[in-house]
Write a protein that holds these residues in place. Structure first.
Motif, mmCIF file in Angstrom:
data_model
loop_
_atom_site.group_PDB
_atom_site.id
_atom_site.type_symbol
_atom_site.label_atom_id
_atom_site.label_comp_id
_atom_site.label_asym_id
_atom_site.label_seq_id
_atom_site.Cartn_x
_atom_site.Cartn_y
_atom_site.Cartn_z
ATOM 1 N N ASN A 99 1.857 9.723 -9.706
ATOM 2 C CA ASN A 99 0.598 10.139 -9.188
ATOM 3 C C ASN A 99 1.693 9.899 -7.611
ATOM 4 O OD1 ASN A 99 -1.358 10.861 -7.076
ATOM 5 N ND2 ASN A 99 -2.785 9.884 -8.809
ATOM 6 N N LYS A 100 2.311 11.716 -7.173
ATOM 7 C CA LYS A 100 3.044 10.916 -6.079
ATOM 8 C C LYS A 100 2.326 11.082 -4.685
ATOM 9 C CE LYS A 100 4.683 14.843 -3.584
ATOM 10 N NZ LYS A 100 5.726 15.678 -3.079
ATOM 11 N N THR A 101 0.507 11.749 -4.524
ATOM 12 C CA THR A 101 -0.596 11.602 -3.940
ATOM 13 C C THR A 101 -0.547 10.338 -3.550
ATOM 14 O OG1 THR A 101 -1.117 13.768 -4.393
ATOM 15 C CG2 THR A 101 -2.469 12.900 -2.764
ATOM 16 N N THR A 102 -1.014 9.027 -4.650
ATOM 17 C CA THR A 102 -1.330 7.915 -4.087
ATOM 18 C C THR A 102 -0.092 6.978 -3.819
ATOM 19 O OG1 THR A 102 -2.709 8.136 -6.178
ATOM 20 C CG2 THR A 102 -2.274 5.981 -5.286
ATOM 21 N N TRP A 103 1.130 7.054 -4.027
ATOM 22 C CA TRP A 103 2.092 6.889 -3.729
ATOM 23 C C TRP A 103 2.357 6.902 -2.255
ATOM 24 C CZ3 TRP A 103 4.612 3.222 -5.459
ATOM 25 C CH2 TRP A 103 5.726 2.520 -6.368
ATOM 26 N N ILE A 104 2.394 8.242 -1.571
ATOM 27 C CA ILE A 104 2.329 8.361 0.018
ATOM 28 C C ILE A 104 1.069 7.934 0.622
ATOM 29 C CG2 ILE A 104 1.878 10.069 1.224
ATOM 30 C CD1 ILE A 104 3.381 12.104 -0.663
ATOM 31 N N ALA A 105 0.190 8.228 0.043
ATOM 32 C CA ALA A 105 -0.970 7.081 0.834
ATOM 33 C C ALA A 105 -0.920 5.568 0.966
ATOM 34 C CB ALA A 105 -2.889 7.479 0.186
ATOM 35 N N ALA A 106 -0.450 5.164 -0.400
ATOM 36 C CA ALA A 106 -0.597 3.493 -0.921
ATOM 37 C C ALA A 106 0.677 3.199 0.656
ATOM 38 C CB ALA A 106 -0.171 3.166 -1.653
ATOM 39 N N ILE A 107 1.890 4.336 0.701
ATOM 40 C CA ILE A 107 2.536 3.609 1.976
ATOM 41 C C ILE A 107 2.312 4.138 2.852
ATOM 42 C CG2 ILE A 107 5.111 4.133 2.659
ATOM 43 C CD1 ILE A 107 5.660 5.390 -0.366
ATOM 44 N N LYS A 108 1.523 4.144 3.390
ATOM 45 C CA LYS A 108 1.180 5.115 5.036
ATOM 46 C C LYS A 108 -0.083 4.118 4.838
ATOM 47 C CE LYS A 108 1.060 9.894 4.975
ATOM 48 N NZ LYS A 108 0.126 11.441 5.420
ATOM 49 N N ASN A 109 -0.843 3.468 3.735
ATOM 50 C CA ASN A 109 -1.754 1.603 4.431
ATOM 51 C C ASN A 109 -0.662 0.782 5.006
ATOM 52 O OD1 ASN A 109 -4.416 0.797 3.641
ATOM 53 N ND2 ASN A 109 -2.911 -0.932 2.291
ATOM 54 N N GLU A 110 0.253 0.915 4.089
ATOM 55 C CA GLU A 110 0.865 -0.680 4.120
ATOM 56 C C GLU A 110 1.536 -0.327 6.174
ATOM 57 O OE1 GLU A 110 1.104 -2.842 2.504
ATOM 58 O OE2 GLU A 110 -0.051 -2.331 1.250
ATOM 59 N N LEU A 111 2.236 0.981 5.937
ATOM 60 C CA LEU A 111 2.259 1.120 7.517
ATOM 61 C C LEU A 111 1.463 1.081 9.295
ATOM 62 C CD1 LEU A 111 4.473 4.383 6.694
ATOM 63 C CD2 LEU A 111 5.544 2.044 7.735
ATOM 64 N N TRP A 112 0.004 1.768 8.389
ATOM 65 C CA TRP A 112 -0.626 1.005 9.514
ATOM 66 C C TRP A 112 -1.223 -0.285 9.593
ATOM 67 C CZ3 TRP A 112 -4.503 5.975 7.195
ATOM 68 C CH2 TRP A 112 -3.709 6.971 7.124
ATOM 69 N N GLY A 113 -1.189 -1.040 9.009
ATOM 70 C CA GLY A 113 -1.064 -2.673 8.576
ATOM 71 C C GLY A 113 0.200 -2.959 8.435
ATOM 72 N N ASP A 114 0.630 -2.641 9.500
ATOM 73 C CA ASP A 114 2.007 -3.290 9.808
ATOM 74 C C ASP A 114 2.486 -4.533 9.118
ATOM 75 O OD1 ASP A 114 3.669 -3.176 12.767
ATOM 76 O OD2 ASP A 114 1.897 -5.490 13.443
ATOM 77 N N LEU A 115 2.970 -3.071 7.954
ATOM 78 C CA LEU A 115 3.777 -4.236 7.106
ATOM 79 C C LEU A 115 5.052 -3.475 6.252
ATOM 80 C CD1 LEU A 115 0.839 -5.914 4.573
ATOM 81 C CD2 LEU A 115 2.335 -7.127 6.450
ATOM 82 N N PRO A 116 5.702 -3.382 7.773
ATOM 83 C CA PRO A 116 6.735 -2.257 7.167
ATOM 84 C C PRO A 116 7.756 -2.450 6.497
ATOM 85 C CG PRO A 116 7.366 -3.116 9.120
ATOM 86 C CD PRO A 116 6.008 -4.033 9.136
#
Length: 421
Positions: A99-116
């Motif tokens: 599920n690529k859409t979920t991968w993208i959203a999940a990665i953005k969640n980590e970036l927004w959460g300051d967990l690069p």
């Protein structure tokens, strides 16, 4: 767009029509697709809590409706609840790894959460499933940049451009990365002040060198001033040391051996980031001519979208009392911090703002009236290496030796800067 009143009515209809409730349990028995659409509209109309309640109800009957769970996680991420969002994203990816859409959203969640670093690990895993995917490569570069691996980010974005050479977003990002790697800069600033009365035109020029280090930036400057048919030079250094995350300082020191500049000037200021994109500071400036003038200042700034607003007051004790002045600044940014349109409006006289306007005696008599408006436009070349700026300012200022009478000052400032590695 569905109105808010209609959304509330539809939300109530879900409870009284689509949900069957008993004293022991609550179970969704409506149309999941229709309810999902209502929840999306609620979420996009700033009614996130109602949307999340609706999505959770649907999931009681359809726990593997992955689009609903992924959207629920996204709303948590919007709210800054990154841990709760991560739990829902992981649930979906464990059951639907493609599920690529979920991968993208999940990665953005980590970036927004300051967990690069977590985001980088996720992009590497996702790219094993979707090799050379444009969106994932872009997110990988973002994660690398945010984890202070700018060179690796540049390599990743180049890989993206090798596959999609016309991707404008990637080209702009590459230029920004190269700009970030340019740790050195030289620049020239030239300005002229034209007076409506009393004084001949006055000139100010500066040659600047800046070095960006891991501890902050260092700026050396040679200032040249021509006023009253006299020439003068000042040597100055600015430091912007990083203290900790969200906290940095400004330190300034300058010397000169001409009445056109203070013999010595120095100052310091502490800046602190606050929640909701606010920033506050507190500091001082000192100008030493034959006598010493102290200026106490601070600022309150706010970043909102692509805009920046700030207010800076100045309190300057003098022989005629304490002068209070202030400047309101607004900037509208475009692609980055070097591209913006700005306007500044000042009221009152401060030697910090007006130190080149008259002479050393201005530091003694600071209770003067003055109003100033300054318009500035700053832009860069396509590769971000060259930066230009222009300012036009108009000042209405009281004459220091003829108080009660005013003159106009028309100022033009041009600047150029070259960044290099």
């Amino acid at each position: 767009m569905i109105s808010k009143i209609m959304l509330k009515l539809l939300f109530l209809a879900l409870f009284f029509g689509g949900f069957q409730m008993s004293a022991q349990e609550t179970k969704f028995e409506g149309d999941p697709d229709a309810s999902f659409e209502i929840a999306r509209n609620l979420a996009f109309n700033q009614q996130r809590k109602q949307a999340q309640d609706t999505l959770l109800f649907i999931l009681t009957t359809y726990p593997n409706y992955h689009d609903i769970r992924s959207f629920l996680a996204t709303t948590y991420s919007w709210d800054g609840d990154y841990k709760k969002a991560r739990k829902e994203f992981n649930y979906v990816l464990e059951k639907d790894i493609e599920n690529k859409t979920t991968w993208i959203a999940a990665i953005k969640n980590e970036l927004w959460g300051d967990l690069p670093f977590a985001a980088l690990e996720m992009t590497n895993n996702a790219l094993k499933i979707f090799p050379k995917d444009t969106e994932l490569l872009y997110l990988k570069a973002s994660a690398q940049e945010n984890s202070n691996n700018t060179l690796e980010a540049l390599s990743t974005i180049q890989l993206l451009l090798d596959t999609n050479p016309e991707d404008q977003k990637a080209k702009d990002y590459k230029a920004n990365l190269n700009n970030g790697l340019s740790q050195n800069a030289i620049g020239i600033t030239s300005s002229v002040d034209l007076y409506s009365d009393v004084f001949d035109p006055m000139q100010y020029h500066a040659l600047m060198y800046r070095r960006q280090t891991k501890y902050g930036s260092i700026i050396g400057r040679v200032n040249f001033n021509r006023r009253f048919n006299e020439n003068g030079v000042q040597y100055e250094v600015d430091l912007y040391p990083k203290i900790t995350k969200g906290l940095y300082a400004y330190v300034n020191f300058g010397i000169a051996s001409t009445f056109l500049f203070p013999d010595i000037k120095y100052g310091a200021e502490l800046f602190k980031s606050l929640p909701k994109s606010f920033e506050i500071s507190l500091g001082f400036r000192t100008l030493k001519y034959n006598t010493t003038t102290n200026i106490y200042t601070g600022s309150l700034g706010w970043y909102t979208g692509n805009s920046y607003l700030s207010f800076r007051p100045y309190f300057t004790p003098g022989v005629t009392g304490t002068s209070i002045s202030g400047t309101f600044t607004y900037r509208k940014y475009r692609s980055d911090a070097d591209n913006y349109l700005g306007v500044a409006v000042s009221m009152g006289f401060s030697p910090e703002i007006n130190q080149f306007a008259i002479d050393e005696n201005a530091a003694k008599f600071v209770a003067l009236e003055a109003q100033r408006i300054n318009l500035g436009y700053y832009f860069t070349s396509s590769n971000k290496q060259n930066a230009w700026g222009t300012q036009l300012a108009v000042t209405h200022q009281e004459i220091i030796f003829d108080q009660g009478n005013f003159f106009w000052i028309y100022s033009l400032v041009l600047s150029w800067e070259l960044k290099f590695k």
